[in-house]
Scaffold this motif. Structure first.
Motif, PDB file in Angstrom:
ATOM      1  N   ARG A 356       0.958  -1.033  -0.065  1.00 35.11           N
ATOM      2  CA  ARG A 356       0.459   0.093   0.553  1.00 35.11           C
ATOM      3  C   ARG A 356       1.016   1.012   0.039  1.00 35.11           C
ATOM      4  O   ARG A 356       0.225   2.644  -0.693  1.00 35.11           O
ATOM      5  N   ASN A 357       1.891   0.806   0.263  1.00 31.21           N
ATOM      6  CA  ASN A 357       2.959   1.823   0.464  1.00 31.21           C
ATOM      7  C   ASN A 357       3.981   2.440  -0.642  1.00 31.21           C
ATOM      8  O   ASN A 357       4.339   3.243  -1.044  1.00 31.21           O
ATOM      9  N   TRP A 358       3.845   1.459  -1.146  1.00 32.55           N
ATOM     10  CA  TRP A 358       4.817   1.451  -2.463  1.00 32.55           C
ATOM     11  C   TRP A 358       5.899   1.411  -2.791  1.00 32.55           C
ATOM     12  O   TRP A 358       6.769   1.791  -2.940  1.00 32.55           O
ATOM     13  N   ARG A 359       6.524   0.547  -1.708  1.00 32.78           N
ATOM     14  CA  ARG A 359       8.208   0.815  -0.743  1.00 32.78           C
ATOM     15  C   ARG A 359       8.243  -0.707  -0.444  1.00 32.78           C
ATOM     16  O   ARG A 359       7.620  -1.272   0.762  1.00 32.78           O
ATOM     17  N   PRO A 360       9.211  -1.766  -0.906  1.00 27.33           N
ATOM     18  CA  PRO A 360       9.242  -2.590  -0.520  1.00 27.33           C
ATOM     19  C   PRO A 360      10.247  -2.427   1.204  1.00 27.33           C
ATOM     20  O   PRO A 360      10.825  -1.617   2.021  1.00 27.33           O
ATOM     21  N   SER A 361       9.570  -3.465   2.754  1.00 24.19           N
ATOM     22  CA  SER A 361      10.339  -3.925   3.518  1.00 24.19           C
ATOM     23  C   SER A 361       9.861  -4.925   4.216  1.00 24.19           C
ATOM     24  O   SER A 361      10.532  -5.826   3.367  1.00 24.19           O
ATOM     25  N   VAL A 362      11.051  -5.095   5.208  1.00 26.08           N
ATOM     26  CA  VAL A 362      11.527  -6.116   5.851  1.00 26.08           C
ATOM     27  C   VAL A 362      11.286  -6.386   7.086  1.00 26.08           C
ATOM     28  O   VAL A 362      10.916  -5.345   7.997  1.00 26.08           O
ATOM     29  N   THR A 363      11.207  -6.855   7.376  1.00 27.79           N
ATOM     30  CA  THR A 363      10.496  -7.446   8.803  1.00 27.79           C
ATOM     31  C   THR A 363      11.021  -9.130   9.481  1.00 27.79           C
ATOM     32  O   THR A 363      10.984  -9.619   8.861  1.00 27.79           O
ATOM     33  N   PHE A 364      11.139  -9.050  10.874  1.00 25.40           N
ATOM     34  CA  PHE A 364      11.527 -10.642  11.875  1.00 25.40           C
ATOM     35  C   PHE A 364      10.975  -9.939  13.050  1.00 25.40           C
ATOM     36  O   PHE A 364      11.498  -9.060  13.629  1.00 25.40           O
ATOM     37  N   ASN A 365      10.421 -11.096  12.970  1.00 27.24           N
ATOM     38  CA  ASN A 365       9.987 -11.012  15.229  1.00 27.24           C
ATOM     39  C   ASN A 365      11.029 -12.555  15.746  1.00 27.24           C
ATOM     40  O   ASN A 365      10.669 -13.304  15.177  1.00 27.24           O
ATOM     41  N   GLN A 366      12.228 -11.629  16.704  1.00 22.29           N
ATOM     42  CA  GLN A 366      12.239 -12.980  17.297  1.00 22.29           C
ATOM     43  C   GLN A 366      11.658 -13.095  18.211  1.00 22.29           C
ATOM     44  O   GLN A 366      12.016 -14.814  18.676  1.00 22.29           O
ATOM     45  N   GLN A 367      10.613 -12.795  19.446  1.00 24.95           N
ATOM     46  CA  GLN A 367       9.908 -14.003  19.351  1.00 24.95           C
ATOM     47  C   GLN A 367       8.795 -14.130  18.634  1.00 24.95           C
ATOM     48  O   GLN A 367       9.059 -16.182  19.577  1.00 24.95           O
ATOM     49  N   THR A 368       8.505 -15.266  17.892  1.00 29.64           N
ATOM     50  CA  THR A 368       7.513 -15.678  17.280  1.00 29.64           C
ATOM     51  C   THR A 368       8.300 -16.032  15.987  1.00 29.64           C
ATOM     52  O   THR A 368       8.047 -17.246  15.765  1.00 29.64           O
ATOM     53  N   GLY A 369       9.562 -16.051  15.568  1.00 26.19           N
ATOM     54  CA  GLY A 369      10.637 -16.116  14.664  1.00 26.19           C
ATOM     55  C   GLY A 369       9.729 -16.426  13.171  1.00 26.19           C
ATOM     56  O   GLY A 369      10.584 -17.204  11.976  1.00 26.19           O
ATOM     57  N   ILE A 370       8.675 -14.995  13.529  1.00 32.61           N
ATOM     58  CA  ILE A 370       8.240 -15.695  11.542  1.00 32.61           C
ATOM     59  C   ILE A 370       8.544 -13.747  11.634  1.00 32.61           C
ATOM     60  O   ILE A 370       8.951 -12.507  11.632  1.00 32.61           O
ATOM     61  N   GLY A 371       9.362 -14.010   9.847  1.00 36.65           N
ATOM     62  CA  GLY A 371       9.494 -13.221   9.146  1.00 36.65           C
ATOM     63  C   GLY A 371       8.998 -12.517   7.658  1.00 36.65           C
ATOM     64  O   GLY A 371       8.375 -13.535   7.224  1.00 36.65           O
ATOM     65  N   ASN A 385      17.980  -9.475  -3.792  1.00 38.75           N
ATOM     66  CA  ASN A 385      18.850  -9.676  -2.315  1.00 38.75           C
ATOM     67  C   ASN A 385      19.578  -8.948  -1.451  1.00 38.75           C
ATOM     68  O   ASN A 385      19.699  -9.804  -0.446  1.00 38.75           O
ATOM     69  N   LEU A 386      19.390  -6.968  -1.497  1.00 37.47           N
ATOM     70  CA  LEU A 386      19.249  -6.160  -0.182  1.00 37.47           C
ATOM     71  C   LEU A 386      18.969  -7.008   1.002  1.00 37.47           C
ATOM     72  O   LEU A 386      18.597  -7.228   1.297  1.00 37.47           O
ATOM     73  N   ALA A 387      17.162  -7.580   0.034  1.00 43.09           N
ATOM     74  CA  ALA A 387      16.562  -7.754   1.380  1.00 43.09           C
ATOM     75  C   ALA A 387      16.065  -8.971   1.950  1.00 43.09           C
ATOM     76  O   ALA A 387      15.936  -8.621   2.641  1.00 43.09           O
ATOM     77  N   ALA A 388      16.618 -10.054   1.741  1.00 43.07           N
ATOM     78  CA  ALA A 388      17.158 -11.189   2.154  1.00 43.07           C
ATOM     79  C   ALA A 388      18.273 -11.081   2.603  1.00 43.07           C
ATOM     80  O   ALA A 388      18.506 -12.123   3.515  1.00 43.07           O
ATOM     81  N   ARG A 389      19.506 -10.208   2.158  1.00 43.65           N
ATOM     82  CA  ARG A 389      20.945 -10.424   2.962  1.00 43.65           C
ATOM     83  C   ARG A 389      20.142  -9.345   4.540  1.00 43.65           C
ATOM     84  O   ARG A 389      21.140  -9.992   5.490  1.00 43.65           O
ATOM     85  N   ILE A 390      19.616  -8.746   4.840  1.00 38.90           N
ATOM     86  CA  ILE A 390      18.526  -8.136   6.103  1.00 38.90           C
ATOM     87  C   ILE A 390      18.549  -8.585   6.715  1.00 38.90           C
ATOM     88  O   ILE A 390      18.441  -8.921   7.439  1.00 38.90           O
ATOM     89  N   LEU A 391      17.258  -9.737   5.799  1.00 35.43           N
ATOM     90  CA  LEU A 391      16.415 -10.399   6.790  1.00 35.43           C
ATOM     91  C   LEU A 391      17.262 -11.760   7.439  1.00 35.43           C
ATOM     92  O   LEU A 391      17.152 -12.109   8.638  1.00 35.43           O
ATOM     93  N   ALA A 392      18.109 -12.097   6.855  1.00 36.66           N
ATOM     94  CA  ALA A 392      19.224 -13.543   6.985  1.00 36.66           C
ATOM     95  C   ALA A 392      19.975 -12.114   8.397  1.00 36.66           C
ATOM     96  O   ALA A 392      20.121 -13.045   9.606  1.00 36.66           O
ATOM     97  N   ASP A 393      20.092 -11.090   8.418  1.00 33.52           N
ATOM     98  CA  ASP A 393      21.104 -10.913   9.125  1.00 33.52           C
ATOM     99  C   ASP A 393      20.221 -10.708  10.796  1.00 33.52           C
ATOM    100  O   ASP A 393      20.153 -10.860  11.999  1.00 33.52           O
ATOM    101  N   LEU A 394      19.081 -10.289  10.547  1.00 30.55           N
ATOM    102  CA  LEU A 394      18.173 -10.316  11.808  1.00 30.55           C
ATOM    103  C   LEU A 394      17.740 -11.544  12.266  1.00 30.55           C
ATOM    104  O   LEU A 394      17.623 -11.533  13.786  1.00 30.55           O
ATOM    105  N   VAL A 395      17.651 -12.355  11.362  1.00 28.72           N
ATOM    106  CA  VAL A 395      17.453 -14.158  11.696  1.00 28.72           C
ATOM    107  C   VAL A 395      18.792 -14.485  12.741  1.00 28.72           C
ATOM    108  O   VAL A 395      18.216 -14.648  13.644  1.00 28.72           O
ATOM    109  N   LEU A 396      19.825 -13.905  12.496  1.00 26.37           N
ATOM    110  CA  LEU A 396      20.893 -14.718  12.871  1.00 26.37           C
ATOM    111  C   LEU A 396      21.456 -13.353  13.981  1.00 26.37           C
ATOM    112  O   LEU A 396      22.497 -13.602  14.321  1.00 26.37           O
TER     113      LEU A 396
END
Length: 458
Positions: A356-371, A385-396
């Motif tokens: 709805r805001n016309w731009r990418p986003s990356v999320t990860f919830n450490q409590q639920t483990g859902i990203g 690729n950039l979003a996936a690297r962000i997501l991987a860093d958040l997970v780890l």
């Protein structure tokens, strides 16, 4: 019911081999990380997670086959830019954030090139940059001012430059062409070779990819499929335009369609006239976006935005006879009259994900483990690729500069229910078409229709 495995694109048709995938005989009961979607985002996430910790048990679940969606049928632009950056740069309060995202995206183009070289993925990567062509005389001063503003906020000639009419036509003999904004931060690729090559690399590294395994829904530590339930400590959704098919995810991403055509291989004499000698990509400033590239086998691949189907209807494959493809082919021939007499051999389309805001986003919830990661608005080859690297860093739980980028937790509200979103999308598209037509007729900015388009789009 037969499940299509060929997405209808030239990219899939030109693969050395395309076998129909088979559903798995059995799914694992438990994995460390479950990734939903075997497109660019899901596979890049798996790649960087595996690279950081090869001991992780990672499984990717795909409704069809690797790269069946947007990742295997897009325009082939690996671009160092993304939707939303311009808005950040235009606001003095967020210009620094915008620069960080822009620099990260520029680096991402080279990162993809490095990975392809390291992993021996032959995706026809050619970093020729991209041209945004001024097709109306009044656009020249505006685009020159844009380049000057880029320099003012910290970019340099190594990032953006203005090409006058002669210089621009030497690179791309398009009609009309009054000059162009050029940036070197873009590569032309064969997207299906990239996504499927990445899938092959992951399999060799021990990441399991379960094709023809659609996920119907997920909750904390559990995904649901027709073949059974799989438990996972971490669940990452990378479904882009197909997000609406998952239980509980309605109206998060709008499936908007884009259409493409590709010509037969053109002789050198034609390409000598057209240009694109370093396989530059190109577009112009019209609101109904167009995009093009020269393929390694000398075809002209060209696309334009399609439309939206009521109720967020998802079409697995677009018919080559779709009338929206006639519009794309007609535009290509108008811009390049030299193509008269040469055949368009491939016509296809597919959907992309629009938040709805016309731009990418990356999320990860450490409590639920859902990203989640996505929302690239048709510009996802590099952004994924950039979003996936962000997501991987958040997970780890890595404390890196990437997790501080503006995309993190920039979650849009849901789209409006029907028929409001269909009326809204149709109206905005009509405003854009009217504005483009008025500007072509009168060679001046469309204040009325263009103003309505900008107001309703924002």
């Amino acid at each position: 019911m037969s499940v299509p495995y060929n997405n209808g694109s030239y990219w899939f048709a030109s693969l050395d081999e395309l076998k129909q995938s088979e559903p798995p005989e059995q799914l694992p009961q438990q994995v460390d990380i479950a990734i939903i979607g075997a497109g660019f985002t899901g596979l890049w996430a798996a790649y960087y997670l595996n690279q950081a910790d090869p001991g992780l048990d990672i499984a990717v679940f795909e409704a069809n086959t690797v790269g069946f969606g947007a990742s295997g049928r897009n325009g082939g632009w690996c671009m160092g830019w993304a939707n939303g950056i311009e808005a950040l740069l235009s606001n003095p309060d967020t210009v620094a954030q915008g620069m960080l995202v822009a620099r990260a995206m520029e680096d991402t183009v080279d990162e993809i090139g490095r990975v392809c070289q390291a992993e021996n993925i032959d995706c026809h990567f050619a970093k020729g940059g991209t041209l945004t062509v001024a097709t109306k005389p009044f656009e020249v001063k505006k685009m020159q001012a844009q380049v000057a503003e880029y320099y003012n906020i910290g970019f340099s000639e190594d990032d953006f430059s203005w090409l006058n009419e002669t210089e621009s036509n030497q690179r791309l003999n398009m009609t009309p062409n009054y000059g162009a904004l050029y940036t070197p931060h873009c590569a032309s690729i064969h997207p299906a070779r990239l996504v499927r090559g990445l899938g092959d690399v992951l399999r060799k590294k021990g990441v399991r990819i379960f094709e023809r395994t659609p996920v119907s829904g997920y909750e904390q530590k559990k995904i649901l499929t027709p073949h059974g339930t799989v438990n996972a400590e971490v669940i990452l959704r990378a479904t882009e335009g197909y997000t609406d098919t998952l239980k509980g995810q309605k109206r998060k991403l709008l499936p908007l369609y884009s259409m493409m055509v590709a010509t037969e291989p053109l002789p050198d004499s034609v390409w000598d006239e057209i240009g694109l000698r370093t396989r530059e990509t190109f577009c112009d400033n019209r609101r109904a976006t167009i995009y093009g590239q020269r393929t390694l086998d000398n075809r002209f691949a060209f696309g334009g935005r399609g439309g939206y189907y009521f109720g967020s209807k998802i079409k697995a494959v677009i018919s080559p006879e779709d009338p929206l493809l006639d519009n794309v082919e007609e535009t290509l021939r108008e811009l390049f009259p030299i193509l008269e007499g040469y055949q368009v051999t491939n016509r296809w389309g597919g959907l992309m994900g629009v938040p709805r805001n016309w731009r990418p986003s990356v999320t990860f919830n450490q409590q639920t483990g859902i990203g989640t990661a996505g929302g690239y608005v048709g510009e996802g080859v590099a952004a994924s690729n950039l979003a996936a690297r962000i997501l991987a860093d958040l997970v780890l739980k890595k404390q890196t500069p990437l997790i501080k980028l503006a995309w993190v937790d920039d979650v849009a509200r849901r789209w409006e229910p029907e028929p409001i979103r269909w009326i809204g999308k149709t109206t905005i598209q009509w405003f854009g078409e009217m504005a483009d037509q008025e500007e072509l007729r009168h060679d001046r900015p469309s204040k009325f229709w263009g103003g309505l388009f900008d107001r309703f789009l924002s």
